[in-house]
Design a protein around this motif. Structure first.
Motif, PDB file in Angstrom:
ATOM      1  N   SER A 193       8.025  33.532  -7.926  1.00  0.00           N
ATOM      2  CA  SER A 193       9.060  32.450  -7.946  1.00  0.00           C
ATOM      3  C   SER A 193       8.450  31.583  -6.967  1.00  0.00           C
ATOM      4  CB  SER A 193      10.383  33.094  -7.312  1.00  0.00           C
ATOM      5  OG  SER A 193      11.245  32.114  -7.203  1.00  0.00           O
ATOM      6  N   ILE A 194       8.942  30.071  -7.255  1.00  0.00           N
ATOM      7  CA  ILE A 194       8.502  28.936  -6.223  1.00  0.00           C
ATOM      8  C   ILE A 194       9.837  28.439  -5.837  1.00  0.00           C
ATOM      9  CG2 ILE A 194       6.434  28.472  -7.597  1.00  0.00           C
ATOM     10  CD1 ILE A 194       8.140  26.190  -8.642  1.00  0.00           C
ATOM     11  N   HIS A 195      10.881  29.157  -5.973  1.00  0.00           N
ATOM     12  CA  HIS A 195      12.352  28.685  -5.761  1.00  0.00           C
ATOM     13  C   HIS A 195      12.382  28.442  -4.291  1.00  0.00           C
ATOM     14  CE1 HIS A 195      13.241  33.157  -5.531  1.00  0.00           C
ATOM     15  NE2 HIS A 195      13.783  32.564  -4.332  1.00  0.00           N
TER      16      HIS A 195
ATOM     17  N   LYS B 123      16.591  27.002 -10.229  1.00  0.00           N
ATOM     18  CA  LYS B 123      16.135  27.247 -11.633  1.00  0.00           C
ATOM     19  C   LYS B 123      15.598  26.106 -12.396  1.00  0.00           C
ATOM     20  CE  LYS B 123      18.327  29.176 -15.803  1.00  0.00           C
ATOM     21  NZ  LYS B 123      19.649  29.881 -16.323  1.00  0.00           N
ATOM     22  N   GLY B 124      16.081  24.729 -12.343  1.00  0.00           N
ATOM     23  CA  GLY B 124      15.576  23.687 -12.798  1.00  0.00           C
ATOM     24  C   GLY B 124      14.355  23.339 -12.371  1.00  0.00           C
TER      25      GLY B 124
ATOM     26  N   GLU C 242      12.041  25.443 -10.692  1.00  0.00           N
ATOM     27  CA  GLU C 242      11.287  26.225 -11.387  1.00  0.00           C
ATOM     28  C   GLU C 242      10.497  25.958 -12.766  1.00  0.00           C
ATOM     29  OE1 GLU C 242      10.407  31.338 -11.704  1.00  0.00           O
ATOM     30  OE2 GLU C 242      12.129  30.295 -10.697  1.00  0.00           O
ATOM     31  N   GLU C 243      11.591  26.078 -13.718  1.00  0.00           N
ATOM     32  CA  GLU C 243      11.244  25.691 -14.859  1.00  0.00           C
ATOM     33  C   GLU C 243      10.187  24.165 -15.001  1.00  0.00           C
ATOM     34  OE1 GLU C 243      10.613  25.952 -19.060  1.00  0.00           O
ATOM     35  OE2 GLU C 243      11.283  27.365 -17.347  1.00  0.00           O
ATOM     36  N   LYS C 244      10.740  23.134 -14.431  1.00  0.00           N
ATOM     37  CA  LYS C 244       9.987  22.074 -14.345  1.00  0.00           C
ATOM     38  C   LYS C 244       8.741  22.037 -13.674  1.00  0.00           C
ATOM     39  CE  LYS C 244      10.317  17.238 -12.788  1.00  0.00           C
ATOM     40  NZ  LYS C 244      11.332  16.132 -12.172  1.00  0.00           N
ATOM     41  N   PHE C 245       8.388  22.699 -12.641  1.00  0.00           N
ATOM     42  CA  PHE C 245       7.021  23.004 -12.190  1.00  0.00           C
ATOM     43  C   PHE C 245       6.398  23.888 -13.286  1.00  0.00           C
ATOM     44  CE2 PHE C 245       4.193  25.603  -9.496  1.00  0.00           C
ATOM     45  CZ  PHE C 245       3.642  24.724  -8.703  1.00  0.00           C
TER      46      PHE C 245
END
Length: 383
Positions: free
Chosen positions: A14-16, A25-26, A28-31
């Motif tokens: 996780s990079i959160h 959440k957004g 992480e998905e964008k990354f």
């Protein structure tokens, strides 16, 4: 996104931690999407040097499956000879993390799973997280670029070889022309002049105007004869072959001063009496072209220095004037044939050519030619 911990267990990376909670959440998905869309191989490494994230380009470039890459030390993606030094590089980067490009002036290589090597271009960027600093590596295969560079160098080498061959052929042609001019035309003109002198003696003393005209023609013939000799000397300096470089340059500088009314001060120190013929000819031609450049472009010049000296590594030639100078940057864009010729002559004998100039302060040309002292004999005294 899948990753592995130090024990090798697969987990979700996780990079959160790098983002505010409301955006986790957004973000992480964008990354993840940005990472996968990158045109280069993207490898993210933790502080222990283990790979925690990769994109599809990394799998394609190195030939590993994603699960093989996760948890692997990043050093395994490089040839053995780079691994130990890289440990120190990685530590220094973590001590002072900042965006940087690796390999400036160097050639870096990656190592595929099948053992083949390929040249790479690498950029690094730190990513701060609550779990510590991660290092993002953007890796690009530059095999095609290196091949193009090699092809360009080969083409340049071929062109340079051709240019040197053409210069050598030109010198030989000029030598034959000079010999023909020196041995043929002056003798014929001298014979014609002798006939005019004989004719003048036979003319009646009363034919004053006719005598004057004959004397005038005789003088013109003598002047033309001298012009042909000077032209022949310019084509191929016999003095260079017979007496050596120092006398040849002394004569050239003296002739230039007389013709252009610009004092040329020639000095030399520790120059071997007998240099390799190709080196002597190259230096002589460079001085010729350098002086002609001054005559053509440095209108306000009042003095020129030509300095020839022997250093520990070879021979150094300097041509310096106090003329109007020019802007070196603009000169690079419109380099004339004279500068190109001088540079190529220096290259042909393994030398270096440089030129510096300042507006209203003059110009300096410097040529350095490496020389083994065994290639030369006893030095001329300094003057």
């Amino acid at each position: 996104m899948e990753a592995q911990d130090a024990s090798g267990a697969v987990r979700r990376e996780s990079i959160h931690a790098a983002f505010p909670i409301t955006e986790r959440k957004g973000a992480e998905e964008k990354f993840r999407r940005l990472l996968e869309a990158a045109p280069d191989a993207m490898v993210i490494v933790n502080g222990e040097g283990r790979i925690v994230m990769v994109n599809a380009q990394t799998k394609k470039l190195y030939g590993y499956r994603r699960e093989e890459l996760l948890g692997m030390t990043v050093e395994r993606l490089m040839p053995e000879r780079f691994r130990q030094p890289h440990l120190g590089h990685r530590k220094r980067f973590l001590d002072k993390p900042q965006v940087r490009h690796l390999g400036t002036g160097l050639v870096l290589y990656g190592l595929r799973k099948d053992g083949t090597e390929f040249p790479v271009d690498i950029s690094l960027a730190p990513l701060e997280t609550e779990e510590g600093i991660l290092v993002i590596s953007a890796i690009r295969d530059i095999t095609e670029r290196k091949q193009l560079e090699m092809d360009l160098r080969l083409t340049q080498d071929k062109l340079r070889t051709l240019a040197h061959a053409l210069m050598a052929e030109g010198e030989e042609t000029q030598r034959r022309m000079a010999r023909g001019l020196h041995d043929g035309f002056p003798q014929k003109l001298a014979a014609i002049g002798l006939r005019f002198s004989t004719l003048q003696k036979k003319l009646p003393s009363a034919s004053r105007s006719l005598n004057t005209e004959v004397r005038s023609i005789s003088r013109e013939i003598q002047a033309f004869e001298e012009e042909i000799r000077q032209f022949a000397r310019g084509l191929h300096p016999a003095i260079l072959e017979h007496l050596g470089l120092i006398p040849a340059l002394q004569a050239e500088c003296g002739a230039f001063s007389t013709a252009h009314k610009i004092p040329v001060r020639f000095s030399h120190s520790n120059i071997p009496k007998k240099l390799p013929a190709e080196v002597s000819l190259a230096l002589y031609r460079i001085v010729q072209e350098g002086l002609q450049n001054v005559a053509r472009h440095a209108g306000s010049t009042t003095s020129i220095q030509v300095i020839l000296r022997c250093t520990e590594t070879g021979v150094e030639l300097t041509i310096r004037d106090n003329g109007s100078g020019f802007d070196p940057e603009s000169a690079k864009q419109r380099k004339g044939l004279g500068l190109i010729s001088m540079e190529e002559r220096a290259r042909a004998v393994g030398g270096n050519f440089s030129i510096t100039s300042t507006l209203r302060k003059g110009t300096e040309i410097k040529v350095q030619v490496p020389l083994e002292m065994s290639d030369a004999t006893t030095a001329n005294p300094a003057r």
